[in-house]
Scaffold this motif. Structure first.
Motif, PDB file in Angstrom:
ATOM      1  N   ASN A  56     -67.157  22.782-119.053  1.00  0.00           N
ATOM      2  CA  ASN A  56     -66.959  23.801-118.026  1.00  0.00           C
ATOM      3  C   ASN A  56     -65.962  24.859-118.449  1.00  0.00           C
ATOM      4  OD1 ASN A  56     -68.641  23.142-115.633  1.00  0.00           O
ATOM      5  ND2 ASN A  56     -67.684  21.147-115.966  1.00  0.00           N
ATOM      6  N   SER A  60     -66.775  28.758-118.239  1.00  0.00           N
ATOM      7  CA  SER A  60     -65.974  29.815-117.600  1.00  0.00           C
ATOM      8  C   SER A  60     -65.648  30.913-118.594  1.00  0.00           C
ATOM      9  CB  SER A  60     -64.693  29.288-116.969  1.00  0.00           C
ATOM     10  OG  SER A  60     -64.359  28.036-117.407  1.00  0.00           O
ATOM     11  N   VAL A  63     -68.692  33.097-118.675  1.00  0.00           N
ATOM     12  CA  VAL A  63     -68.792  33.916-117.454  1.00  0.00           C
ATOM     13  C   VAL A  63     -67.749  35.026-117.487  1.00  0.00           C
ATOM     14  CG1 VAL A  63     -68.636  33.894-114.952  1.00  0.00           C
ATOM     15  CG2 VAL A  63     -69.713  31.996-116.126  1.00  0.00           C
ATOM     16  N   CYS A  64     -66.549  34.699-117.965  1.00  0.00           N
ATOM     17  CA  CYS A  64     -65.480  35.693-118.063  1.00  0.00           C
ATOM     18  C   CYS A  64     -65.912  36.841-118.976  1.00  0.00           C
ATOM     19  CB  CYS A  64     -64.218  35.023-118.599  1.00  0.00           C
ATOM     20  SG  CYS A  64     -62.798  36.094-118.690  1.00  0.00           S
ATOM     21  N   VAL A  88     -64.104  38.519-110.769  1.00  0.00           N
ATOM     22  CA  VAL A  88     -64.728  37.353-111.400  1.00  0.00           C
ATOM     23  C   VAL A  88     -64.052  37.058-112.734  1.00  0.00           C
ATOM     24  CG1 VAL A  88     -66.854  36.491-112.456  1.00  0.00           C
ATOM     25  CG2 VAL A  88     -66.952  37.683-110.267  1.00  0.00           C
ATOM     26  N   THR A  92     -62.302  33.450-113.359  1.00  0.00           N
ATOM     27  CA  THR A  92     -62.823  32.497-114.345  1.00  0.00           C
ATOM     28  C   THR A  92     -61.817  32.257-115.462  1.00  0.00           C
ATOM     29  OG1 THR A  92     -64.018  34.360-115.286  1.00  0.00           O
ATOM     30  CG2 THR A  92     -65.289  32.806-113.971  1.00  0.00           C
ATOM     31  N   GLY A  96     -60.478  28.745-116.349  1.00  0.00           N
ATOM     32  CA  GLY A  96     -60.629  28.313-117.739  1.00  0.00           C
ATOM     33  C   GLY A  96     -59.332  27.754-118.301  1.00  0.00           C
ATOM     34  N   ALA A 209     -64.509  23.597-110.660  1.00  0.00           N
ATOM     35  CA  ALA A 209     -64.243  24.908-111.244  1.00  0.00           C
ATOM     36  C   ALA A 209     -64.820  26.019-110.379  1.00  0.00           C
ATOM     37  CB  ALA A 209     -64.829  24.973-112.660  1.00  0.00           C
ATOM     38  N   ALA A 210     -66.038  25.806-109.871  1.00  0.00           N
ATOM     39  CA  ALA A 210     -66.687  26.837-109.059  1.00  0.00           C
ATOM     40  C   ALA A 210     -65.906  27.070-107.773  1.00  0.00           C
ATOM     41  CB  ALA A 210     -68.119  26.414-108.742  1.00  0.00           C
ATOM     42  N   ALA A 213     -62.754  29.000-108.636  1.00  0.00           N
ATOM     43  CA  ALA A 213     -63.058  30.379-109.000  1.00  0.00           C
ATOM     44  C   ALA A 213     -63.429  31.182-107.758  1.00  0.00           C
ATOM     45  CB  ALA A 213     -64.188  30.415-110.031  1.00  0.00           C
TER      46      ALA A 213
END
Lengths: 238, 225
Positions: A56, A60, A63-64, A88, A92, A96, A209-210, A213
């Motif tokens: 994860n 992240s 996604v970052c 975002v 993230t 992270g 994590a979600a 975030a």
């Protein structure tokens, strides 16, 4: 921006509850369903959280970087979307770093038991450390390079540059090990119970994590609104 | 295209001319690098026979530190009078401005490294057995440091804490360059290691190409963001 805020907060609560439930289930599965590994013993249990966090963390990171790319491409044309992409990005990155800290604490703990040493410059461990350091640099930029467009732009640039950087770091540290003995990874999760516990752990860390975030994005949005209100007060009092 | 090359040469020429008249960056970074070498000699030089083991590391740490000091100064003249914005407003494309500044940076870094490396070879009694790959690794490595360093030096030009922020941001990305550079240098000075020099040089060349494309693309976006 205030519109639809309560729905977003509801999703945040939902994610938090789901993450808590999934973590409880994962802990149950890890300790009560999955059998104790034959050679490593009880210390192998840390693997479920260690690898779950690592996967994860990389997610992240990706996604970052995508948020950074979105921020720099939509840029000034659509300030609303750029603001979301930026929120975002920071959310993230902070998640992270949290996951990276979990990876880098559980890794040595496990290594001490399994390999008899706190730290080895094993490629995977080294790569995790470098990703963690890149995230920390990103947050340092967010904190100290100015919160204006310039500071955000340079942070977004670093997150994008991080993708090829991680690729090259990966290649370099794999070969850098050179003469050191390669540590064979305990890949084969032979028992179905182990696979179940592993899947649940990854899912639990993902929800965790979600949720973090999502809540962080909401906080960032509130902060922007507050800033905008301050500016509005300033403008009206003139 | 022809015009862009002319503008590129004009900006590089401007930087080199100003530098050769003032010698600000060259003088300070070269002196800093020489002092680093002296410090390293006091810190490590207990057994001359082992210098081939740690010599390559000393070469690259010196290159890295002294180059960073130079990169922090690279945009000093552009900051006064908002000169960078004037350059970007000129007909030159942002990528031309970026490549010109990066070229000047690499030129300063290489000029600074020549006396420094000669001094390291003398002080640590190192013999270069494979000068070609050593020079190639230095050239390719400096291009990599120059591209990434110039990008972030430009972006952090006005940041209050740019002196510390620049290495914080660039060093994680520089790690593969240092690994490859040290490997090639170790072989070049005849250290007892088994390394495939060609693979590492190709690695550095690939790094330069990928980051050349990425940094050029990012510079245009980041200054406009």
């Amino acid at each position: 921006m205030a519109k639809g805020g309560s729905g977003a907060v509801g999703i945040g609560y939902g994610l938090t509850v789901a993450a808590a439930g999934m973590l409880a289930t994962a802990i149950y599965a890890v300790f009560l369903v999955a059998p104790v590994e034959a050679t490593l013993g009880i210390s192998q249990k840390i693997f479920y959280f260690h690898v779950g966090s690592a996967i994860n963390m990389l997610l992240s990171f990706a996604v970052c970087a995508m948020a950074g790319l979105a921020y720099l491409t939509v840029g000034g044309a659509r300030p609303h979307w750029a603001g979301i992409a930026d929120a975002v990005g920071v959310a993230t990155a902070e998640v992270g770093v949290t996951l990276g800290a979990i990876v880098l604490v559980t890794g040595p703990l496990w290594a001490r038991k399994a390999w008899g040493t706190w730290w080895t410059w094993e490629p995977r461990l080294t790569l995790s450390l470098m990703v963690f350091l890149l995230f920390l640099a990103y947050l340092a930029l967010r904190a100290f390079a100015g919160s204006d467009r310039f500071g955000r732009g340079v942070a977004a640039g670093l997150s994008i540059l991080g993708i090829p950087a991680v690729y090259f770091i990966h290649f370099a540290v794999e070969r850098w090990g050179g003469a050191h003995p390669q540590v064979v990874y305990k890949g084969g999760l032979s028992q179905p119970g182990m696979r179940l516990a592993f899947g649940l752990s990854v899912a639990a860390m993902f929800l965790f994590a979600a949720a973090l975030a999502w809540l962080r994005i909401l906080t960032e949005r509130e902060r922007r609104q507050l800033d905008a209100l301050y500016l509005e007060v300033d403008r009206r009092s003139e | 295209m022809k015009d862009e090359i002319r503008r590129y040469l004009a900006i590089v020429g401007k930087d080199l001319r100003v530098e050769f008249r003032t010698r600000e960056i060259l003088y300070t970074t070269t002196l800093f690098a020489l002092l680093l070498v002296v410090i390293f000699a006091f810190a490590f030089l207990s057994d001359q026979s082992k210098s081939r083991i740690y010599g390559p590391g000393i070469v690259w740490v010196t290159v890295l530190f002294a180059t960073t000091v130079g990169q922090n100064r690279l945009f000093d003249r552009e900051r006064e009078n908002d000169c960078l914005w004037s350059l970007l407003l000129s007909p030159a494309a942002p990528s031309t401005v970026f490549l010109a500044k990066a070229t000047a940076q690499v030129a300063f870094a290489l000029l600074m490294q020549v006396p420094t490396i000669v001094l390291i070879l003398v002080f640590f009694d190192l013999q270069i057995t494979d000068p070609l790959s050593f020079v190639a690794s230095l050239a390719l490595g400096n291009v990599a440091l120059g591209l990434i360093g110039t990008l972030f030096a430009a972006m952090l030009m006005n940041a209050r804490m740019k002196e510390v922020l620049l290495p914080l941001v660039t060093y994680p990305v520089f790690v593969p360059v240092v690994i490859a550079g040290v490997k090639v240098t170790a072989v070049a000075v005849g250290a007892p290691v088994v390394e495939d020099v060609d693979t590492w040089l190709r690695f550095l060349a690939g790094f330069d190409m990928i980051f050349g494309v990425v940094t050029v693309a990012l510079f245009g976006r980041m200054v406009r963001a």
